[in-house]
Design an enzyme around this catalytic site. Structure first.
Site, PDB file in Angstrom:
ATOM      1  N   HIS A 145      -3.562  -5.667   0.946  1.00 22.35           N
ATOM      2  CA  HIS A 145      -2.869  -5.929   2.212  1.00 22.35           C
ATOM      3  C   HIS A 145      -2.802  -7.424   2.542  1.00 22.35           C
ATOM      4  O   HIS A 145      -3.706  -7.946   3.197  1.00 22.35           O
ATOM      5  CB  HIS A 145      -3.599  -5.219   3.348  1.00 22.35           C
ATOM      6  CG  HIS A 145      -3.402  -3.745   3.354  1.00 22.35           C
ATOM      7  ND1 HIS A 145      -2.368  -3.135   4.027  1.00 22.35           N
ATOM      8  CD2 HIS A 145      -4.095  -2.751   2.768  1.00 22.35           C
ATOM      9  CE1 HIS A 145      -2.437  -1.819   3.855  1.00 22.35           C
ATOM     10  NE2 HIS A 145      -3.471  -1.565   3.090  1.00 22.35           N
ATOM     11  N   GLU A 182      -0.969  -8.842   4.737  1.00 24.10           N
ATOM     12  CA  GLU A 182      -0.788  -9.067   6.190  1.00 24.10           C
ATOM     13  C   GLU A 182      -2.116  -9.071   6.936  1.00 24.10           C
ATOM     14  O   GLU A 182      -2.190  -9.494   8.077  1.00 24.10           O
ATOM     15  CB  GLU A 182       0.175  -8.010   6.765  1.00 24.10           C
ATOM     16  CG  GLU A 182      -0.429  -6.646   7.097  1.00 24.10           C
ATOM     17  CD  GLU A 182      -0.667  -5.757   5.873  1.00 24.10           C
ATOM     18  OE1 GLU A 182      -0.596  -6.235   4.730  1.00 24.10           O
ATOM     19  OE2 GLU A 182      -0.955  -4.550   6.078  1.00 24.10           O
ATOM     20  N   CYS A 219       0.831  -1.207   0.000  1.00 25.38           N
ATOM     21  CA  CYS A 219       0.000   0.000   0.000  1.00 25.38           C
ATOM     22  C   CYS A 219       0.872   1.266   0.000  1.00 25.38           C
ATOM     23  O   CYS A 219       1.517   1.551  -0.995  1.00 25.38           O
ATOM     24  CB  CYS A 219      -0.956  -0.056   1.183  1.00 25.38           C
ATOM     25  SG  CYS A 219      -2.349   1.061   1.036  1.00 25.38           S
TER      26      CYS A 219
END
Lengths: 79, 217
Positions: free
Chosen positions: B194, B196, B86
């Site tokens: 994302h 994660e 990002c």
């Protein structure tokens, strides 16, 4: 010494913000608007003792390294 | 494997990355402050999501000039793995580690959603635990994810198989539906979604795990 720096999007880059501003202007009744593109204006104060030539060199470097992203933007300046 | 996660002023996904690596993958992770300049002994560095420097001037522009980035650049030249997520992706393009730039979404809106991605290249260092054309879902949360590159640059990305992830339904106007690209050498990845945030079922999915597992393999 005041340097005026103008950052504009390259013609090949779409500007959705400009398009939205254009629509709003049209909605306000400005029927002659053909296109709007939004850019940035930056004022840089340089030391007055600097020679104009040196100032130009420095500003150019500033534009290349930080003020503009030359992948998407053009820049010009006025001392 | 030894990991470093960089915190710039305004980063806000740094602890998510640290949590995933430490708690789920039991990796050796250290947090790196943006003023630090020591990456010795690390195998991989993550530039996390967030709003570094309040997105002043252009997204990622100020962070790209931070002391840490000089080190990250030389770390990558030596073959170290660099993952930009990002805002991290935006920093990578601004610093020149990845080509192109990230522009405002064509909708002009901040988009917070879960999107479907297709793995366009599953042979890369970051994707070898996925399969080609595998459909995965990952969250996005950005206002400036509209990837731009000129047609010459795009052809190069396509020819060299540097496009690793594509959106199946383009949310932001990205050229060629690009969600993530790697550099020519293949050791630097930037992506807007994302991974994660999808490493545990309890948090909505596990499709991000394979990205970290690929890096570890």
């Amino acid at each position: 010494m005041l340097v005026k720096v103008y950052i504009t999007l390259k013609p090949s880059v779409l500007d959705p913000q400009g398009k939205t501003v254009q629509k709003s202007l049209e909605n306000l009744g400005f029927k002659d608007v053909k296109d709007v593109r939004v850019g940035k204006y930056i004022e840089v104060q340089l030391s007055d003792t600097l020679k104009k030539e040196e100032a130009q060199k420095q500003i150019q470097k500033m534009c290349e390294r930080l003020l503009a992203n030359t992948v998407i933007e053009n820049y010009s300046f006025h001392i | 494997m030894k990991w470093g996660v960089v915190t710039f002023p305004g980063s806000n996904c740094d602890h998510d990355c640290i949590y995933v690596l430490k708690e789920l993958f039991h990796q050796d992770v250290q947090s790196l402050w943006y003023k630090e300049t020591n990456l010795k002994g690390l195998d991989a560095v993550i530039l996390p999501g967030g709003f570094s420097y309040g997105d002043y001037l252009r997204v990622g522009a100020m962070a790209a000039q931070a002391p840490m980035m000089k080190e990250v650049i030389s770390f990558s030249k030596k073959g170290g793995l660099v993952l930009g997520i990002c805002n991290g992706f935006q920093i990578l393009t601004e610093s020149g580690l990845l080509p192109g730039a990230l522009l405002r979404n064509t909708s002009l809106k901040f988009m917070c959603d879960t999107v479907e991605l297709s793995v366009s290249n599953a042979n890369a260092k970051f994707t070898n635990r996925y399969t080609k054309n595998q459909k995965i879902s990952m969250p996005i949360a950005h206002a400036d994810g509209n990837y731009f590159i000129d047609s010459e640059g795009l052809k190069k990305l396509q020819d060299q198989d540097q496009i690793l992830f594509r959106y199946t339904q383009n949310p932001n106007g990205s050229v060629d539906d690009i969600a993530g690209i790697c550099n020519e050498a293949g050791n630097v990845l930037g992506l807007m979604p994302h991974p994660e945030r999808v490493c545990e079922d309890v948090l909505g999915g596990e499709d991000g795990r394979a990205l970290f597992e690929s890096m570890m393999s």
